[in-house]
Each structure stands twice: as structure tokens, then as C-alpha cells.
Enzyme design. Structure first.
Site, PDB file in Angstrom:
ATOM      1  N   LYS A  66       0.652  -1.319   0.382  1.00 35.88           N
ATOM      2  CA  LYS A  66       0.646  -0.362   0.302  1.00 35.88           C
ATOM      3  C   LYS A  66       0.606   0.846  -0.196  1.00 35.88           C
ATOM      4  O   LYS A  66       0.252   2.080  -0.697  1.00 35.88           O
ATOM      5  CB  LYS A  66      -0.720  -0.074   1.357  1.00 35.88           C
ATOM      6  CG  LYS A  66      -2.281  -1.013   0.600  1.00 35.88           C
ATOM      7  CD  LYS A  66      -3.325  -0.955   1.696  1.00 35.88           C
ATOM      8  CE  LYS A  66      -4.354  -1.563   1.753  1.00 35.88           C
ATOM      9  NZ  LYS A  66      -5.664  -0.952   3.078  1.00 35.88           N
ATOM     10  N   ASP A 102     -10.630   3.226   1.377  1.00 32.74           N
ATOM     11  CA  ASP A 102     -11.508   2.994   2.495  1.00 32.74           C
ATOM     12  C   ASP A 102     -12.033   3.933   2.871  1.00 32.74           C
ATOM     13  O   ASP A 102     -12.458   3.208   4.136  1.00 32.74           O
ATOM     14  CB  ASP A 102      -9.274   2.820   3.363  1.00 32.74           C
ATOM     15  CG  ASP A 102      -8.724   0.636   2.874  1.00 32.74           C
ATOM     16  OD1 ASP A 102      -9.712   0.665   2.228  1.00 32.74           O
ATOM     17  OD2 ASP A 102      -7.680   0.996   3.006  1.00 32.74           O
TER      18      ASP A 102
END
Ligand code: ATR
Length: 282
Positions: A66, A102
Site C-alpha cells: 500500500k 478505505d
């Protein structure tokens, strides 16, 4: 031409994302295909370069990539910049946008699945790691007041300092929780406490709700980013107190739904995506 979306992971074995995205493509009759790729960190650059191709929507990104993908992006969204992590790459005609769904996924999960609107609410955020950054970003976007409590107080303080320009947040020590409790509307666990680890069920909770019996608002919402098990000790305690509660499955589905919508320009069939995941984990 079948158009593809990927997941960059290492390892890739346990991902639920292919099930929900492929179910979504099928339900909408889109000639699309989602595939999890197990990519060693040393091989990221070449693989990401391939995402510029015409037949690629983009990719999701998960552990451990990420942060590592950031240098390969042509542009970053504000969410990705602030959270410091990319979970979605969007191929915009050969240019790669690094984004993070997210945060937006968590807001949708609260609102659409949990029927809870965090706008302007008082929130206790447990944890100060990577997941906490996404949750904090989302909650500050809707002007919630966020108290951050973490095992290591200095990390909570650092997080609050990093995000204070976006809204109202402060780090608090554990001892401050009792006096705050009566005013809290939402408690969210962003730590891994309560998660199944190496097949072992955990009996741990990041917060003991039994200590606050008469101090909890009756409409308090308890939210956990953990979804394995479906009911963590924290959520079991919430249920026993008849409090509203939600596990991390909805966040998983809605972060995927937001990625899907950015890739295809179509409304994601979230119910189909939930069902696809339930088939695999039950
Ligand atoms: P993630 O990216 O999943 O958020 P992380 O960045 O490693 O993972 O963060 C893990 C979070 O869970 C941290 O807030 C961590 O607390 P510390 O900063 O004190 O390490 C918290 N955490 C993990 N295990 C914990 C435990 N047993 N008790 C309390 N907090 C825990």
C-alpha cells in the site's frame, strides 16, 4: 475485449476481493475480470507499468504494497496523500491515479449498511496505525469530533498532529475514556485486537464495555474493522448491551464498491457483492 482489474498482494491466497468483483461484473453484464496477483515487492514496478494498458481498469493494492506503490503513481488523490497509502489504482487513459477507498468505503458502510450517520458526531477511535489513518480521514471529512486512544499514546498524538488541519481530533490517554463515555456516539476499533490469528480465536477486546454500564448512550454505535470472526469480543459485548454494532465486512465491501465504481463508472451492486463474500466465508 475483456477489461481487467487486479489486486496487488503478497501473498494473495486469502483475498475475498476476486469473489465480490467478479460477481459484480457478472451481475451488471460487464465483460470484466478481476484477478489477484501475487507480486514480490521487487517486481512491482514492471507489473504496475502494465496497468497503463487499454484493457486494464486498474488495481486494488493490499499488504504489503500500500505504501510501496506510491512512487509509481502519476498522481495521488487527497485521500491517498493524507492516509499515506494507496488501496486503489485507476488507469486513466494510460495515467495512473493512486487513490484510497478505505475512507469513503467506511463512510458508506456506516451509512448504508449501519444506518448511522457520523456527521458532527463524537467518536472514540481505538488504534493509531494504518487503518486508523483511513478511518480518521473519513470521520474528519464529515466533521466528526474524534478522540484517538492507542496502546502507544505517542502514536495517537502524532496521528492527531498530522490530521488536525483537517478537523477536530485529539489524542487521549486510556484514563480519559470514562469521563468521555457518556457523550460518545460511535466507538470504532481499528486495531487487530479480537481478530482470529493463525486459526486461534481471540478473547481480547480493545475496550471493556462492561466497565461503563450506565454511561453508554442508548444509541451508541460500535464498529469494528475486524470481520474474522464475524463477532469479535467487542461486538459480542455490544450485542449483549443491545447496542448497534457493525463488523468490518461492510467496510471491505464498500471500499471494493467504490473502487469498482471508479473503474467502471457504474453503480456497484453492493448486495451482490455482500452475497458473494458470504458464500465464501460461511
Ligand atoms: P494496520 O495497518 O492494520 O492499522 P498497524 O499499522 O500495525 O496495522 O497498527 C496496528 C494498531 O493496532 C496499532 O494502533 C497498535 O497499537 P501500537 O501503536 O501501540 O502498536 C494496535 N495494536 C495491535 N496489537 C494490539 C494489542 N494487543 N493491544 C492494543 N493495541 C494493539
Amino acid at each position: 475485449m475483456t477489461k481487467k482489474a487486479f489486486l496487488l498482494a503478497y501473498p494473495a491466497g486469502h483475498s475475498l476481493s476476486p469473489y465480490m468483483h467478479n460477481a459484480a461484473f457478472k451481475a451488471l453484464g460487464i465483460d470484466g475480470y478481476y484477478e489477484a496477483l501475487e507480486i514480490h515487492p521487487d517486481d512491482l514496478a514492471g507489473v504496475i507499468d502494465g496497468f497503463r494498458a487499454e484493457d486494464v481498469y486498474g488495481s486494488n493494492v493490499t499488504i504489503p504494497h500500500k505504501l510501496a506503490v506510491i512512487p509509481f503513481m502519476d498522481e495521488l488523490s487527497q485521500a491517498a496523500k493524507m492516509i499515506g497509502a494507496v488501496n486503489t489504482i485507476i488507469n486513466q487513459n494510460g495515467k495512473l491515479l493512486g487513490h484510497n477507498t478505505d475512507a469513503s468505503g467506511y463512510l458508506r458502510a456506516l451509512r448504508e449498511d449501519g444506518a448511522f450517520d457520523p456527521s458532527g458526531k463524537e467518536v472514540l477511535l481505538l488504534g493509531a496505525g494504518g487503518a486508523a489513518r483511513a478511518l480518521l480521514f473519513s470521520l474528519l471529512q464529515v466533521k466528526a469530533k474524534v478522540y484517538i486512544q492507542n496502546r502507544t499514546l505517542s502514536k495517537a498524538q502524532e496521528l492527531a498532529e498530522n490530521f488536525k488541519s483537517l478537523g477536530n481530533c485529539e489524542a487521549i490517554p486510556q484514563e480519559a475514556i470514562p469521563s468521555l463515555m457518556p457523550q460518545l456516539d460511535l466507538i470504532v476499533n481499528s486495531t487487530s485486537v479480537g481478530m482470529i490469528h493463525k486459526g486461534q480465536v481471540s478473547h481480547e477486546s480493545p475496550l471493556d464495555l462492561d466497565l461503563f454500564k450506565n454511561d453508554l448512550k442508548t444509541d451508541l454505535m460500535i464498529s469494528d474493522i475486524v470481520y474474522r470472526p464475524a463477532k469479535t469480543p467487542l461486538l459480542t459485548a455490544a450485542e449483549a448491551k443491545s447496542l448497534r454494532h457493525q463488523n468490518g465486512l461492510a467496510m471491505l465491501v464498500y471500499q471494493g464498491a467504490d473502487s469498482f465504481e471508479m473503474w467502471t463508472g457504474q453503480i456497484a451492486p453492493t448486495q451482490v457483492m455482500f452475497e458473494a463474500i458470504h458464500l465464501v466465508i460461511h
